[in-house]
Design a protein around this motif. Structure first.
Motif, PDB file in Angstrom:
ATOM      1  N   GLU A  27       9.967  23.747  27.988  1.00  0.00           N
ATOM      2  CA  GLU A  27       8.643  23.152  28.148  1.00  0.00           C
ATOM      3  C   GLU A  27       8.449  21.969  27.203  1.00  0.00           C
ATOM      4  O   GLU A  27       7.770  20.996  27.557  1.00  0.00           O
ATOM      5  N   GLN A  28       9.044  22.046  26.014  1.00  0.00           N
ATOM      6  CA  GLN A  28       8.969  20.930  25.074  1.00  0.00           C
ATOM      7  C   GLN A  28       9.779  19.744  25.594  1.00  0.00           C
ATOM      8  O   GLN A  28       9.318  18.597  25.571  1.00  0.00           O
ATOM      9  N   LYS A  65       8.445  17.351  28.545  1.00  0.00           N
ATOM     10  CA  LYS A  65       7.386  16.375  28.272  1.00  0.00           C
ATOM     11  C   LYS A  65       7.924  14.944  28.285  1.00  0.00           C
ATOM     12  O   LYS A  65       7.160  13.992  28.448  1.00  0.00           O
ATOM     13  N   GLN A  66       9.232  14.791  28.106  1.00  0.00           N
ATOM     14  CA  GLN A  66       9.841  13.457  28.134  1.00  0.00           C
ATOM     15  C   GLN A  66       9.987  12.899  29.539  1.00  0.00           C
ATOM     16  O   GLN A  66      10.256  11.703  29.712  1.00  0.00           O
ATOM     17  N   GLN A 115      11.005  12.960  21.841  1.00  0.00           N
ATOM     18  CA  GLN A 115       9.619  12.776  22.222  1.00  0.00           C
ATOM     19  C   GLN A 115       9.547  11.829  23.420  1.00  0.00           C
ATOM     20  O   GLN A 115      10.477  11.049  23.658  1.00  0.00           O
ATOM     21  N   PRO A 116       8.449  11.862  24.198  1.00  0.00           N
ATOM     22  CA  PRO A 116       8.317  10.916  25.314  1.00  0.00           C
ATOM     23  C   PRO A 116       8.444   9.476  24.832  1.00  0.00           C
ATOM     24  O   PRO A 116       7.948   9.116  23.763  1.00  0.00           O
TER      25      PRO A 116
END
Length: 262
Positions: free
Chosen positions: A16-17, A20-21, A137-138
């Protein structure tokens, strides 16, 4: 470009983390359709949450959510078997343009038992494989796209995708790491790298010297590109390794998204 992609789902917190990207990358890759899949493996202990109806319900909810929030068409399929082979068969069946997986870095014991799904996909795939590390991170619209190339024939498809990704003025860097013991033919690769970079004002050449995977990973770490494109196999003979050494190391260790291109 990569209009239809297969998205592997595993429901872990790490997954799920990592996911996000995905939205800004889908926009860059011009993806219009996602097929979500969860593979029920034969050796896992069965719980009620592993029933086909429970898994299908979760996939349906995710597909609806992504269609609404990401603006892509979505569908889903539950498969049974070993993850890598099932996912690649699904991609073949749908004639998809590629596969997305999250590199969730399972524990050493679990990896020994199950095998590393990301690396299995990387070794087996004949379609582009987008790998999303948990740690990243995105990306922002200003983040560059990297092309890691050694000038070999096996990198041509990778170079074509890079040209398309930078066709709208997107910043790009063409990266070539000359080995310390580079042969005279390496000068031809230098020229190729500069030719690609000179084709667009927004693209620049970066030629380094040293150990290819070590230098490339350091540059990715320091520059934090939105995406690094790398060919599945460079000059490594096909009968020795299913995945080139540099590509395997980058896929395994990069903490930023990688697009592996066969």
């Amino acid at each position: 470009m990569l209009s239809h992609l297969i998205l592997t789902v595993d429901y872990s917190d790490n997954w799920e983390q990592a996911i996000k990207q995905l939205p800004p990358l889908l926009e860059r890759l011009r993806t219009r359709r996602l097929t979500l899949t969860y593979v029920v493996e034969p050796h896992t202990r069965k719980h009620i949450r592993d029933s086909d109806s429970a898994v299908e319900s979760k996939l349906r909810d995710l597909a609806r959510q992504y269609a609404e929030h990401w603006g892509v068409d979505t569908d889903y399929e539950v498969r049974h078997g070993f993850v890598a082979s099932c996912v690649l068969e699904l991609a073949r069946h749908h004639k998809a343009d590629g596969v997305i997986c999250c590199s969730t870095h399972h524990s050493a014991g679990r990896e020994l038992f199950r095998g590393n799904i990301t690396m299995n996909l990387a070794r087996m795939t004949r379609r582009p494989l987008l790998i999303l590390p948990v740690e990243a991170q995105p990306s922002s619209p200003q983040s560059p796209v990297f092309l890691a190339t050694d000038g070999s024939e096996n990198a041509r498809r990778c170079e074509e995708l890079f040209q398309m990704l930078t066709s709208d003025g997107q910043e790009g860097r063409v990266v070539w790491v000359r080995p310390d013991d580079a042969p005279p033919e390496a000068d031809e690769v230098d020229r190729l790298v500069h030719d690609i970079a000179n084709s667009k004002a927004s693209v620049h050449a970066r030629i380094l010297t040293g150990h290819p995977s070590r230098e490339l990973l350091a540059l990715i770490r320091d520059s934090q590109p939105a995406l690094t494109l790398i060919g599945k196999r460079g000059s490594t003979p096909e009968d020795q390794f299913p995945l080139g050494h540099t590509a395997e190391t980058v896929v395994r260790e990069s903490r930023h998204p990688v697009l592996l291109v066969p």
